[in-house]
Design an enzyme around this catalytic site. Sequence first.
Site, short mmCIF file in Angstrom:
data_model
loop_
_atom_site.label_atom_id
_atom_site.label_comp_id
_atom_site.label_asym_id
_atom_site.label_seq_id
_atom_site.Cartn_x
_atom_site.Cartn_y
_atom_site.Cartn_z
N LYS A 1 77.75 31.06 -34.67
CA LYS A 1 78.33 30.51 -33.44
C LYS A 1 78.21 28.98 -33.41
O LYS A 1 78.66 28.33 -32.46
CB LYS A 1 77.64 31.11 -32.22
CG LYS A 1 77.94 32.58 -32.02
CD LYS A 1 77.17 33.17 -30.85
CE LYS A 1 77.66 32.64 -29.53
NZ LYS A 1 76.95 33.25 -28.38
N TYR B 1 85.28 29.96 -18.13
CA TYR B 1 84.63 31.11 -18.79
C TYR B 1 83.92 31.98 -17.75
O TYR B 1 84.08 33.20 -17.72
CB TYR B 1 83.63 30.59 -19.84
CG TYR B 1 82.71 31.66 -20.36
CD1 TYR B 1 83.13 32.53 -21.37
CD2 TYR B 1 81.41 31.81 -19.86
CE1 TYR B 1 82.29 33.52 -21.85
CE2 TYR B 1 80.56 32.80 -20.33
CZ TYR B 1 81.00 33.65 -21.33
OH TYR B 1 80.17 34.64 -21.79
N1 LIG Z 1 75.24 35.25 -26.43
C1 LIG Z 1 75.02 35.03 -25.13
O1 LIG Z 1 74.04 34.36 -24.74
C2 LIG Z 1 75.96 35.61 -24.10
C3 LIG Z 1 75.66 35.41 -22.74
C4 LIG Z 1 76.51 35.95 -21.78
C5 LIG Z 1 77.63 36.69 -22.16
N2 LIG Z 1 77.93 36.84 -23.47
C6 LIG Z 1 79.13 37.63 -23.83
O2 LIG Z 1 78.76 38.63 -24.74
C7 LIG Z 1 79.83 38.90 -25.66
C8 LIG Z 1 79.35 38.72 -27.08
O3 LIG Z 1 78.90 37.37 -27.22
P1 LIG Z 1 78.33 36.81 -28.56
O4 LIG Z 1 77.20 35.92 -28.22
O5 LIG Z 1 78.13 37.92 -29.53
O6 LIG Z 1 79.54 35.88 -29.00
P2 LIG Z 1 80.38 35.84 -30.35
O7 LIG Z 1 81.35 34.75 -30.18
O8 LIG Z 1 79.48 35.85 -31.52
O9 LIG Z 1 81.14 37.25 -30.30
C9 LIG Z 1 82.44 37.42 -29.76
C10 LIG Z 1 83.32 38.03 -30.83
O10 LIG Z 1 84.64 38.20 -30.28
C11 LIG Z 1 85.56 37.87 -31.28
N3 LIG Z 1 86.81 37.44 -30.66
C12 LIG Z 1 87.05 36.29 -29.98
N4 LIG Z 1 88.34 36.25 -29.59
C13 LIG Z 1 88.91 37.40 -30.02
C14 LIG Z 1 90.22 37.93 -29.92
N5 LIG Z 1 91.20 37.25 -29.32
N6 LIG Z 1 90.48 39.13 -30.47
C15 LIG Z 1 89.50 39.82 -31.11
N7 LIG Z 1 88.22 39.37 -31.24
C16 LIG Z 1 87.94 38.17 -30.70
C17 LIG Z 1 84.93 36.73 -32.08
O11 LIG Z 1 85.48 36.61 -33.37
C18 LIG Z 1 83.47 37.13 -32.07
O12 LIG Z 1 83.15 37.88 -33.22
C19 LIG Z 1 80.95 37.94 -25.27
O13 LIG Z 1 81.86 38.62 -24.43
C20 LIG Z 1 80.24 36.83 -24.52
O14 LIG Z 1 81.09 36.19 -23.59
C21 LIG Z 1 77.11 36.33 -24.46
#
Ligand SMILES: NC(=O)c1ccc[n+]([C@@H]2O[C@H](COP(=O)([O-])OP(=O)(O)OC[C@H]3O[C@@H](n4cnc5c(N)ncnc54)[C@H](O)[C@@H]3O)[C@@H](O)[C@H]2O)c1
Length: 334
Positions: free
Chosen positions: A199, A160
């Site tokens: 999540k 990741y």
């Molecule tokens: N929450 C955190 O602490 C954190 C930290 C660092 C980075 N991030 C990044 O921020 C972004 C949002 O994270 P989040 O916490 O909201 O996670 P999340 O999993 O709630 O949101 C990601 C969304 O992407 C969608 N998704 C996944 N695969 C997909 C696909 N193949 N096609 C279309 N949609 C798809 C999921 O259904 C989900 O709604 C992500 O890119 C994550 O890697 C989050």
Amino acid sequence: MKISDTNFNKKTILITGGAGFIGSNIAFYIQKHFPYSRIIIFDLFRSGEKFSNGNLKSFGHYKNLIGFNGEVICGNINNRNDLIQLEKYKYDFIFHQAAISDTRVYDQEAIMKTNINSFYFFLDLAKRHDCPLVYASSAATYGSLEAPQKVGCEDPENPYGYSKYAMDQIAAQFSKKNPNIKIIGLKFFNVYGPREFFKGKTSSMVIQLGHQILNGQAPRLFEGSDKILRDFIFIDDVLQANIKACESKNNGVYNVGTGKPRSFQDIADILQKELGCDYGTDYFPNPYTGYQMHTQADITSSQENFNFEPVFSLERGIKHYVPNIKDMFKMPID
Ligand SMILES: NC(=O)c1ccc[n+]([C@@H]2O[C@H](COP(=O)([O-])OP(=O)(O)OC[C@H]3O[C@@H](n4cnc5c(N)ncnc54)[C@H](O)[C@@H]3O)[C@@H](O)[C@H]2O)c1
């Protein structure tokens, strides 16, 4: 409160991953403050499919979008036929949040295809529409490098983290060739706040410990948790970064944390105080080797480039969050 002078009214905004935690919060912020904006959410939502670690393959949930009155497209960023549906709009802003967000997925092929391959499409979309693209990178790109973590010095330690690192390299190459297109990557640290519940086990320890306490249990922590430090950041500050990044002076990748690391023990203690309980702490041995002991964002360049100023201490963030933690307690997760 409006975060910046960017006017999203009469603009078309694409939010990928908009049914997830951070994406849905961006959608609701823009909807609330810019009633004449047109918001398009593109998300895979969830099926029953799971990775070998037992977690769902995607975490989007319709309940994150109740009250959202824009357009929703259910689609997979890996599928060209689904992406074609995005071609009928003319975009002014793109927020690219969709990803496999679970840091403990080790299926390299699945992660790289979803997080990296699809990124080329969204960069090209931003170019064709001549619009800013703000995308989610991650503090996981730093692995266990010493704190404070600074952009430009990364060492990812899982697939990741590597996928986000690769996105940053691709964005940098793209920016060299297309300096007039605004491409901003945001390395989020540990985000917590409303709409993360779905999540499941990958949600923040704030909600997971909160629900243990509401269940009448002592919060379960690794031994030595008072010395395991993370840069926990409340969702409103992450929202601030996304909105302000649309006006960043320079393209690049920027840290989004508070710059003030706190311990897991702090979370448990603040929660018990807010919930009016004192169950002590149930410690157990940390099963992981190579576990990050100290993350802390160096946010100097985020402050300089787009005036990012996080305002939520851990105490204030948790206080804001507790009513929602209570609302989500006993909520069915599927
Ligand atoms: N929450 C955190 O602490 C954190 C930290 C660092 C980075 N991030 C990044 O921020 C972004 C949002 O994270 P989040 O916490 O909201 O996670 P999340 O999993 O709630 O949101 C990601 C969304 O992407 C969608 N998704 C996944 N695969 C997909 C696909 N193949 N096609 C279309 N949609 C798809 C999921 O259904 C989900 O709604 C992500 O890119 C994550 O890697 C989050």
